[in-house]
Design a protein around this motif. Sequence first.
Motif, PDB file in Angstrom:
ATOM      1  N   PRO A   1       0.905  -1.157  -0.055  1.00  0.00           N
ATOM      2  CA  PRO A   1      -0.073  -0.021  -0.033  1.00  0.00           C
ATOM      3  C   PRO A   1       0.887   1.153   0.021  1.00  0.00           C
ATOM      4  O   PRO A   1       2.145   1.071   0.387  1.00  0.00           O
ATOM      5  CB  PRO A   1      -0.762  -0.277   1.412  1.00  0.00           C
ATOM      6  N   PRO A   2       0.396   2.569  -0.424  1.00  0.00           N
ATOM      7  CA  PRO A   2      -1.037   2.814  -1.012  1.00  0.00           C
ATOM      8  C   PRO A   2      -1.134   2.199  -2.447  1.00  0.00           C
ATOM      9  O   PRO A   2      -2.152   2.164  -2.987  1.00  0.00           O
ATOM     10  CB  PRO A   2      -0.799   4.207  -0.624  1.00  0.00           C
ATOM     11  N   LEU A   3       0.041   1.903  -3.185  1.00  0.00           N
ATOM     12  CA  LEU A   3      -0.435   1.374  -4.674  1.00  0.00           C
ATOM     13  C   LEU A   3      -1.167   0.291  -4.740  1.00  0.00           C
ATOM     14  O   LEU A   3      -2.202   0.444  -5.879  1.00  0.00           O
ATOM     15  CB  LEU A   3       0.990   1.024  -5.010  1.00  0.00           C
ATOM     16  N   SER A   4      -1.197  -0.739  -3.690  1.00  0.00           N
ATOM     17  CA  SER A   4      -2.194  -1.670  -3.722  1.00  0.00           C
ATOM     18  C   SER A   4      -3.588  -1.138  -3.213  1.00  0.00           C
ATOM     19  O   SER A   4      -4.701  -2.289  -3.161  1.00  0.00           O
ATOM     20  CB  SER A   4      -1.951  -2.857  -3.244  1.00  0.00           C
ATOM     21  N   GLY A   5      -3.855  -0.184  -2.696  1.00  0.00           N
ATOM     22  CA  GLY A   5      -5.244   0.215  -2.135  1.00  0.00           C
ATOM     23  C   GLY A   5      -6.258   0.752  -3.318  1.00  0.00           C
ATOM     24  O   GLY A   5      -5.893   0.881  -4.437  1.00  0.00           O
ATOM     25  N   ALA A   6      -7.451   0.913  -2.713  1.00  0.00           N
ATOM     26  CA  ALA A   6      -8.489   1.333  -3.647  1.00  0.00           C
ATOM     27  C   ALA A   6      -8.321   2.569  -4.631  1.00  0.00           C
ATOM     28  O   ALA A   6      -8.852   2.451  -5.567  1.00  0.00           O
ATOM     29  CB  ALA A   6      -9.854   1.444  -2.891  1.00  0.00           C
ATOM     30  N   ALA A   7      -7.351   3.388  -3.743  1.00  0.00           N
ATOM     31  CA  ALA A   7      -7.292   4.748  -4.687  1.00  0.00           C
ATOM     32  C   ALA A   7      -6.493   4.369  -5.817  1.00  0.00           C
ATOM     33  O   ALA A   7      -6.536   5.169  -6.895  1.00  0.00           O
ATOM     34  CB  ALA A   7      -6.602   5.740  -3.872  1.00  0.00           C
TER      35      ALA A   7
ATOM     36  N   ALA B   1      -6.063 -10.125   4.495  1.00  0.00           N
ATOM     37  CA  ALA B   1      -7.397  -9.800   5.235  1.00  0.00           C
ATOM     38  C   ALA B   1      -7.735  -8.533   5.375  1.00  0.00           C
ATOM     39  O   ALA B   1      -8.746  -7.794   5.001  1.00  0.00           O
ATOM     40  CB  ALA B   1      -7.894 -10.862   6.268  1.00  0.00           C
ATOM     41  N   LEU B   2      -6.772  -7.812   6.018  1.00  0.00           N
ATOM     42  CA  LEU B   2      -6.744  -6.290   6.457  1.00  0.00           C
ATOM     43  C   LEU B   2      -6.928  -5.761   5.365  1.00  0.00           C
ATOM     44  O   LEU B   2      -7.616  -4.434   5.101  1.00  0.00           O
ATOM     45  CB  LEU B   2      -5.622  -5.804   7.353  1.00  0.00           C
ATOM     46  N   LEU B   3      -5.936  -5.693   4.134  1.00  0.00           N
ATOM     47  CA  LEU B   3      -5.787  -4.853   2.977  1.00  0.00           C
ATOM     48  C   LEU B   3      -7.063  -5.221   2.112  1.00  0.00           C
ATOM     49  O   LEU B   3      -7.721  -4.117   1.765  1.00  0.00           O
ATOM     50  CB  LEU B   3      -4.782  -5.137   2.317  1.00  0.00           C
ATOM     51  N   GLU B   4      -7.736  -6.317   2.278  1.00  0.00           N
ATOM     52  CA  GLU B   4      -8.903  -6.646   1.400  1.00  0.00           C
ATOM     53  C   GLU B   4     -10.289  -5.955   2.076  1.00  0.00           C
ATOM     54  O   GLU B   4     -11.223  -5.152   1.472  1.00  0.00           O
ATOM     55  CB  GLU B   4      -9.099  -8.067   1.365  1.00  0.00           C
ATOM     56  N   ILE B   5     -10.224  -5.841   3.704  1.00  0.00           N
ATOM     57  CA  ILE B   5     -11.067  -5.132   4.282  1.00  0.00           C
ATOM     58  C   ILE B   5     -11.055  -3.728   4.007  1.00  0.00           C
ATOM     59  O   ILE B   5     -12.084  -3.178   3.776  1.00  0.00           O
ATOM     60  CB  ILE B   5     -10.883  -5.418   5.812  1.00  0.00           C
ATOM     61  N   GLU B   6      -9.933  -2.961   3.896  1.00  0.00           N
ATOM     62  CA  GLU B   6      -9.845  -1.738   3.562  1.00  0.00           C
ATOM     63  C   GLU B   6     -10.137  -1.397   2.275  1.00  0.00           C
ATOM     64  O   GLU B   6     -11.019  -0.392   1.989  1.00  0.00           O
ATOM     65  CB  GLU B   6      -8.372  -1.191   3.589  1.00  0.00           C
ATOM     66  N   ARG B   7      -9.851  -2.146   1.377  1.00  0.00           N
ATOM     67  CA  ARG B   7     -10.424  -1.875  -0.264  1.00  0.00           C
ATOM     68  C   ARG B   7     -11.781  -2.070  -0.174  1.00  0.00           C
ATOM     69  O   ARG B   7     -12.592  -1.573  -0.955  1.00  0.00           O
ATOM     70  CB  ARG B   7      -9.672  -2.909  -1.196  1.00  0.00           C
ATOM     71  N   ALA B   8     -12.273  -3.204   0.520  1.00  0.00           N
ATOM     72  CA  ALA B   8     -13.870  -3.549   0.346  1.00  0.00           C
ATOM     73  C   ALA B   8     -14.913  -2.664   1.220  1.00  0.00           C
ATOM     74  O   ALA B   8     -16.003  -2.012   0.724  1.00  0.00           O
ATOM     75  CB  ALA B   8     -14.228  -5.058   0.345  1.00  0.00           C
TER      76      ALA B   8
ATOM     77  N   PHE C   1      -4.666   1.039   6.465  1.00  0.00           N
ATOM     78  CA  PHE C   1      -3.157   1.329   5.928  1.00  0.00           C
ATOM     79  C   PHE C   1      -3.162   2.936   5.375  1.00  0.00           C
ATOM     80  O   PHE C   1      -2.286   3.235   4.915  1.00  0.00           O
ATOM     81  CB  PHE C   1      -2.630   0.409   5.025  1.00  0.00           C
ATOM     82  N   ASP C   2      -4.223   3.579   5.556  1.00  0.00           N
ATOM     83  CA  ASP C   2      -4.271   4.741   4.984  1.00  0.00           C
ATOM     84  C   ASP C   2      -3.791   6.041   6.066  1.00  0.00           C
ATOM     85  O   ASP C   2      -4.276   6.212   7.129  1.00  0.00           O
ATOM     86  CB  ASP C   2      -5.960   5.216   4.768  1.00  0.00           C
ATOM     87  N   ALA C   3      -2.534   6.480   5.565  1.00  0.00           N
ATOM     88  CA  ALA C   3      -2.071   7.466   6.445  1.00  0.00           C
ATOM     89  C   ALA C   3      -2.972   8.668   6.886  1.00  0.00           C
ATOM     90  O   ALA C   3      -2.588   9.366   7.990  1.00  0.00           O
ATOM     91  CB  ALA C   3      -0.618   7.849   6.151  1.00  0.00           C
ATOM     92  N   THR C   4      -3.798   9.125   5.895  1.00  0.00           N
ATOM     93  CA  THR C   4      -4.649  10.176   6.175  1.00  0.00           C
ATOM     94  C   THR C   4      -5.420  10.053   7.310  1.00  0.00           C
ATOM     95  O   THR C   4      -6.121  11.099   7.836  1.00  0.00           O
ATOM     96  CB  THR C   4      -5.462  10.524   4.929  1.00  0.00           C
ATOM     97  N   ARG C   5      -6.180   8.926   7.638  1.00  0.00           N
ATOM     98  CA  ARG C   5      -6.733   8.481   8.658  1.00  0.00           C
ATOM     99  C   ARG C   5      -6.253   7.888   9.878  1.00  0.00           C
ATOM    100  O   ARG C   5      -6.824   7.044  10.714  1.00  0.00           O
ATOM    101  CB  ARG C   5      -8.150   7.939   8.179  1.00  0.00           C
ATOM    102  N   GLY C   6      -4.730   7.950  10.141  1.00  0.00           N
ATOM    103  CA  GLY C   6      -4.202   7.150  11.305  1.00  0.00           C
ATOM    104  C   GLY C   6      -3.692   6.061  10.796  1.00  0.00           C
ATOM    105  O   GLY C   6      -2.970   5.197  11.770  1.00  0.00           O
TER     106      GLY C   6
END
Length: 850
Positions: A171-177, A248-255, A261-266
């Motif tokens: 992340p953040p490359l693999s995040g939803a953004a 699991a955590l990264l998929e939860i963030e994406r879904a 893993f989003d630094a803008t929200r802690g």
Amino acid sequence: MNAPAGSMPAPPGDVPQRHQRPSNALPRPDGELERLLAAWEPPRGWRVIASVNNIFIGKLYIATAFVFLLLGGVLALLMRAQLAAPSQTLFSAPVFQQLFTMHGTVMMFLFAVPMVEAIAVYLLPNMLGARDLPFPRLSAYSYWMYAIGGLAFYATLFWQLAPDAGWFMYPPLSGAAYSPGLNSDFWLLGIGFIEISAIAGAIELITGTLMTRAPGMTLGRMPVYAWSMLVVGLMIVLAFPAVIAGTALLEIERAFDWPIFDATRGGDPLLWQHLFWFFGHPEVYIIFLPAAGLVSTMVPALARTTLIGRHAVTAALIAIGAVSFLLWIHHMFTAGLGGLGMSIVSILSVAIAIPGALQIFAWIGTLWRGEPRWTTATLFLVGFLVTFVIGGLTGVMLALLPIDWQVHDTYFVVAHFHYVLIGGMVLPMFAALYHWVPLWKGRMLSERAGRWVFGLIFGGFHLTFFPMHIAGMLGMPRRVHTYPAGLGLEWPNLLSSTGAVVIAAGVLLFVVDFVRSQRGEELDASDPWRSPTLEWLPSELYGTRSIPHVEHHEPLWHRPELHREVEAGAHWLPGTITGGRETLLTSPVQAHPLRVVTLANDSLWPVLAAVGTAAFFLLMTVKQWPGTVAGGVLAVVSIWAWLWQTDRAPPFEEAEAADGVLLPLGASGRQAPSYWGVVTLIVVEATIFASMAFAHLHVAMKLDACPPPGVGLASHATLWLQSLGYALSLAFVTWAGLGAWRAPVRRWRALLLMPALALAALAYWSGLQTAWPSERPPTLDAWTGTLAALHALQGLQVVIAGLLALYYAARIASGLVRPRQHATRESIVLLWTWICAEGVLTVWWPVLAA
């Protein structure tokens, strides 16, 4: 058991005197061999896929893993074609990133680790002198889930749905953004079933190695390869759960937009690297250590002398496995971590070379002292030594902070890990194939062609990867799809691309020679090397005719007549006692014979369970919810039916495991493989929980105040009440199984599982309500999101508890829980204990982490 006078030691002290072995050999009963053959007869026709025998599954496993090696190699050739010259336009950047991500994923997850387990499934039971591993259906489930899911995952390339964020998915490359499509979801959910497959295989290998060795094969006499697989099995159950938690955590963030893993929200992208590399660095040694074990087994046979420093080599395996868990941070030296911590990891990263060097000196010393046969296998072993030493030296260089800062994320690192992984695993794998292929169908590979295979692969490898060191030192970054002219990178890349073609020619020649050599009828397997280990005893699908008694770590050299004695049925368990498939259970340390157990027979249920599991994960990825539910139901029903056929009461209490030697039939409690299989599963679940708890602690430590302002933690009284609910739930489950075989109380004892489940669900729901107030949804910040993920994990455990309760109630009501038939009760009570313990830890964790 029949044995010549004085050929075996006195029985261990825990075997009653009336169980002593006779000193004279008696003729075997008529028809004994025929009954043994009938018990192990494989299915015919299309139903052959129902076979669970380790020989059949092992061959399929090895062949499938090799196919993925070829598929991953094709992707590498495509990438090298793109990079052969500057400014190439064969592939666009997005397509190249898919090729790169799939190449790394296929090689690491679909070839390397599965091949490690495949060779073990095929080779280890006979090397241990066992009929089979203790959970044959689990091995079959592991294979079919891997094969079906892996091929479906690879097929995403043809629909432009392959993951494209790198095989490490930072992340953040693999995040939803930045990865808004389904490509990254296929990696995150697709890897899930591959990890489950690997863990299932590890449970089988750990339990089999500790509990099904031939009598007399103490830990000190156990083959070094078996030691390597025991260490690797333990490493898998401790390392792989971290990446399961991370995905699991990264998929939860994406879904669900929970900002883990989003630094803008802690959140913190580095949290992913901690979880991934806690798995990823031990994985390097999970791949290397089995190869080291194979080398330690082949070298004595090929050099015709005992391995030098055998116990030191074993100790080195254990040391490498332990220290590998302390080194994950050296993948993060450029991430801005504290200087003291990085210095300590740097020192440990250099120190791990010591046990590795010890093994290398032992192998070289054994070859020097002996009289090596210069076969193709020997050439590959020498090539491995040269290549791995170079990879180890560059690893020591990268362990030093100044050098790592200079060449991090350059092609120097690409060269290093290919030297380690190909030199440390692929070259020993080819040596092993040439060495053990006579066991496959009794036919050897061509030595003449083999020398060409070795020359092409070894020469092509160094032509490919050595120039990458130079490209890296010149500053060529990893993961780029092209580069401009004039930077001095033209010749290194052209040489690397040429070498890749040479490697491909060597692998193609091997495939052609293998297919040619294995055509025709199967021959009797013979030992062309006069090896010292048990896998070369005459064997069939049931393993050896009788299970040998072992008196030395090189049993076939120590006792040359062992072949004849075993084939004559003169040792342990020469036939079938119950008419089914059986093996001996022996004590974990001294390998004293303890019990005779019946193994599961062939079944289609593991295949159907694997189809359902793969469908569940893959269809969930594309949000085909009816198919996802159907896959989950198929998996649950198939596993239910598969387990329902197990844990049957033995027909009688004792069995004659040898002439005049009676052993108990069946196993329960701590002498049962199922008990230790469940304990290992609990270790896996505990490690997943610990990884998610670490994620919450990690983001909590970044806060100025913990808990965040406005968050009130639950009172201690509430937490104790929730803990009491879990404790009472466990008490009801335990009570349900006590005396459940008595007909008058059987039904109401089964009903006790309903309040047990209700109490666990109530305690969970209460914890869910008090974990965070309604005005703080999990999407608000990482502290709340990671806490929600912990409760989601516990919610999954409560769902599993519901399935366990239904299954256990059905077993009790059907009269399948009895004094001599209670492995199900013990296993479910163990699992329920962990579910309740995890529930208590979940509700208390915010307080403990604050």
